[in-house]
Scaffold this motif. Structure first.
Motif, PDB file in Angstrom:
ATOM      1  N   LEU A   1       0.559  -0.985  -0.124  1.00  0.00           N
ATOM      2  CA  LEU A   1       0.163   0.073   0.170  1.00  0.00           C
ATOM      3  C   LEU A   1       0.669   1.323   0.032  1.00  0.00           C
ATOM      4  N   CYS A   2       1.678   1.071  -0.526  1.00  0.00           N
ATOM      5  CA  CYS A   2       2.659   2.774  -0.523  1.00  0.00           C
ATOM      6  C   CYS A   2       2.374   3.271  -2.582  1.00  0.00           C
ATOM      7  N   VAL A   3       3.092   4.068  -2.188  1.00  0.00           N
ATOM      8  CA  VAL A   3       3.128   5.034  -3.448  1.00  0.00           C
ATOM      9  C   VAL A   3       4.678   6.252  -3.814  1.00  0.00           C
ATOM     10  N   PHE A   4       5.031   5.014  -4.795  1.00  0.00           N
ATOM     11  CA  PHE A   4       6.018   5.768  -5.173  1.00  0.00           C
ATOM     12  C   PHE A   4       6.171   6.619  -6.604  1.00  0.00           C
ATOM     13  N   HIS A   5       6.332   7.989  -5.880  1.00  0.00           N
ATOM     14  CA  HIS A   5       6.362   9.107  -7.327  1.00  0.00           C
ATOM     15  C   HIS A   5       7.575   9.893  -7.360  1.00  0.00           C
ATOM     16  N   LYS A   6       8.381   9.857  -9.257  1.00  0.00           N
ATOM     17  CA  LYS A   6       9.499  11.041  -9.327  1.00  0.00           C
ATOM     18  C   LYS A   6      10.682  10.514  -8.525  1.00  0.00           C
ATOM     19  N   LEU A   7      10.566   8.960  -9.434  1.00  0.00           N
ATOM     20  CA  LEU A   7      12.028   8.238  -8.970  1.00  0.00           C
ATOM     21  C   LEU A   7      12.404   7.351 -10.267  1.00  0.00           C
ATOM     22  N   ARG A   8      13.521   7.376  -9.692  1.00  0.00           N
ATOM     23  CA  ARG A   8      13.996   6.670 -10.118  1.00  0.00           C
ATOM     24  C   ARG A   8      14.320   5.488 -10.920  1.00  0.00           C
ATOM     25  N   ASN A   9      14.394   4.482  -9.421  1.00  0.00           N
ATOM     26  CA  ASN A   9      13.276   3.071  -9.569  1.00  0.00           C
ATOM     27  C   ASN A   9      12.374   3.474  -8.353  1.00  0.00           C
ATOM     28  N   GLY A  10      11.365   2.089  -8.130  1.00  0.00           N
ATOM     29  CA  GLY A  10      10.671   2.101  -7.405  1.00  0.00           C
ATOM     30  C   GLY A  10      11.215   1.606  -6.030  1.00  0.00           C
ATOM     31  N   VAL A  11      10.812   0.195  -6.418  1.00  0.00           N
ATOM     32  CA  VAL A  11      11.657  -1.285  -5.500  1.00  0.00           C
ATOM     33  C   VAL A  11      12.782  -1.528  -6.203  1.00  0.00           C
ATOM     34  N   SER A  12      14.401  -1.629  -5.503  1.00  0.00           N
ATOM     35  CA  SER A  12      15.088  -2.480  -6.538  1.00  0.00           C
ATOM     36  C   SER A  12      16.126  -2.358  -5.653  1.00  0.00           C
ATOM     37  N   SER A  13      17.642  -2.782  -6.298  1.00  0.00           N
ATOM     38  CA  SER A  13      18.659  -2.655  -6.183  1.00  0.00           C
ATOM     39  C   SER A  13      19.554  -1.720  -6.459  1.00  0.00           C
ATOM     40  N   HIS A  14      19.067  -1.226  -7.162  1.00  0.00           N
ATOM     41  CA  HIS A  14      19.123  -0.073  -8.061  1.00  0.00           C
ATOM     42  C   HIS A  14      20.222   0.801  -7.158  1.00  0.00           C
ATOM     43  N   ARG A  15      21.323   1.722  -7.286  1.00  0.00           N
ATOM     44  CA  ARG A  15      21.832   2.126  -6.046  1.00  0.00           C
ATOM     45  C   ARG A  15      22.576   3.909  -6.932  1.00  0.00           C
ATOM     46  N   PRO A  16      22.336   5.034  -7.176  1.00  0.00           N
ATOM     47  CA  PRO A  16      23.983   5.173  -8.111  1.00  0.00           C
ATOM     48  C   PRO A  16      24.575   5.046  -8.399  1.00  0.00           C
ATOM     49  N   ASP A  17      24.595   4.941  -9.403  1.00  0.00           N
ATOM     50  CA  ASP A  17      26.697   4.498 -10.391  1.00  0.00           C
ATOM     51  C   ASP A  17      26.624   2.798  -9.813  1.00  0.00           C
ATOM     52  N   LEU A  18      25.744   2.419  -9.035  1.00  0.00           N
ATOM     53  CA  LEU A  18      25.887   0.718  -8.862  1.00  0.00           C
ATOM     54  C   LEU A  18      24.629  -0.361  -8.648  1.00  0.00           C
ATOM     55  N   VAL A  19      24.401  -1.384  -9.022  1.00  0.00           N
ATOM     56  CA  VAL A  19      23.532  -2.315  -9.056  1.00  0.00           C
ATOM     57  C   VAL A  19      23.949  -3.117  -7.607  1.00  0.00           C
ATOM     58  N   TYR A  20      23.455  -3.981  -6.550  1.00  0.00           N
ATOM     59  CA  TYR A  20      24.101  -4.574  -5.736  1.00  0.00           C
ATOM     60  C   TYR A  20      23.471  -6.129  -5.995  1.00  0.00           C
ATOM     61  N   TYR A  21      23.720  -7.119  -5.745  1.00  0.00           N
ATOM     62  CA  TYR A  21      22.799  -8.429  -5.772  1.00  0.00           C
ATOM     63  C   TYR A  21      21.920  -8.125  -4.797  1.00  0.00           C
ATOM     64  N   LEU A  22      21.091  -9.278  -5.254  1.00  0.00           N
ATOM     65  CA  LEU A  22      19.982  -9.577  -4.722  1.00  0.00           C
ATOM     66  C   LEU A  22      19.725 -10.708  -4.527  1.00  0.00           C
ATOM     67  N   ALA A  23      18.850 -11.619  -3.191  1.00  0.00           N
ATOM     68  CA  ALA A  23      19.659 -12.607  -3.392  1.00  0.00           C
ATOM     69  C   ALA A  23      17.646 -13.525  -3.773  1.00  0.00           C
TER      70      ALA A  23
END
Length: 216
Positions: free
Chosen positions: A182-204
């Motif tokens: 029940l969350c709202v994600f607005h004006k973001l590059r990613n909503g729910v993700s393993s992405h951070r600026p200049d880096l994509v971290y692993y997600l098991a």
């Protein structure tokens, strides 16, 4: 309340923030301590209880951004420095002393709330102008992201929160298994993700559980 340097809640301690409280964070860390020498960080090794409500939220924001808000300078606010944010570490008695963050409006942080371990409850909150709204599964130590030993996979419950004007709303890495509802994600590059600026971290696997959310 003005915070000019790092704050640490020790294991066995408890920090309660009542509804309607305004917490103004200094642009720079006067203590020049902690993991981030330049910006203020709040580290909770005990228990955090934020008791805000829809009518009387708790506001945490940069002191300079608060001043600009009074001048209604939106552009100036978006270009401000960021403070480090809140890190929730597992306590010695996490089952009994669960962190509960309710009705918090948190602004201008590098990561609003970091949860390397444990299962805090976060509900009815707003994360605005944060690079990462909630960062789950890892913590930055000595120049790298690492997991921390404690309660096992980080599994916070995140409900009825709003994430706006940032890079990633909920950043889940490593063995993180958050529940996002029940969350709202607005004006973001990613909503729910393993992405951070200049880096994509692993997600098991199995990763986050996301339901009844709005992305726009």
């Amino acid at each position: 309340v003005r915070v000019v340097g790092d704050v640490t809640v020790p294991d066995g301690g408890r920090l309660e923030i009542l509804a309607g409280t305004k917490v103004l964070i200094a642009d720079q860390d006067a203590s020049k301590a902690g993991r981030d020498k330049g910006s203020v960080e709040i580290v909770v090794r005990g228990q955090l209880l934020v008791q805000g409500s829809t009518e009387r939220p708790v506001l945490m924001t940069l002191e300079s951004a608060s001043a600009d808000a009074e001048k209604d300078s939106t552009e100036a606010i978006e270009l401000r420095l960021q403070w480090h944010g809140i890190t929730l570490l597992p306590s010695g008695d996490a089952a009994k002393n669960r962190d509960h963050v309710r009705g918090l409006h948190l602004e201008h942080a590098k990561a609003g709330i970091r949860i390397p371990d444990g299962d805090p409850l976060i509900e009815d909150c707003v994360f605005r102008h944060c690079t990462l709204g909630i960062d789950i599964g890892v913590v930055w130590i000595q120049g790298k992201f690492v997991t921390t030993a404690g309660c096992g996979p980080a599994g916070p419950e995140i409900r009825r929160c709003r994430f706006t004007s940032g890079y990633t709303g909920v950043c889940a890495c490593a063995s993180a298994v958050p529940v996002v509802e029940l969350c709202v994600f607005h004006k973001l590059r990613n909503g729910v993700s393993s992405h951070r600026p200049d880096l994509v971290y692993y997600l098991a696997e199995p990763g986050p559980t996301v339901s009844h959310c709005i992305f726009h």
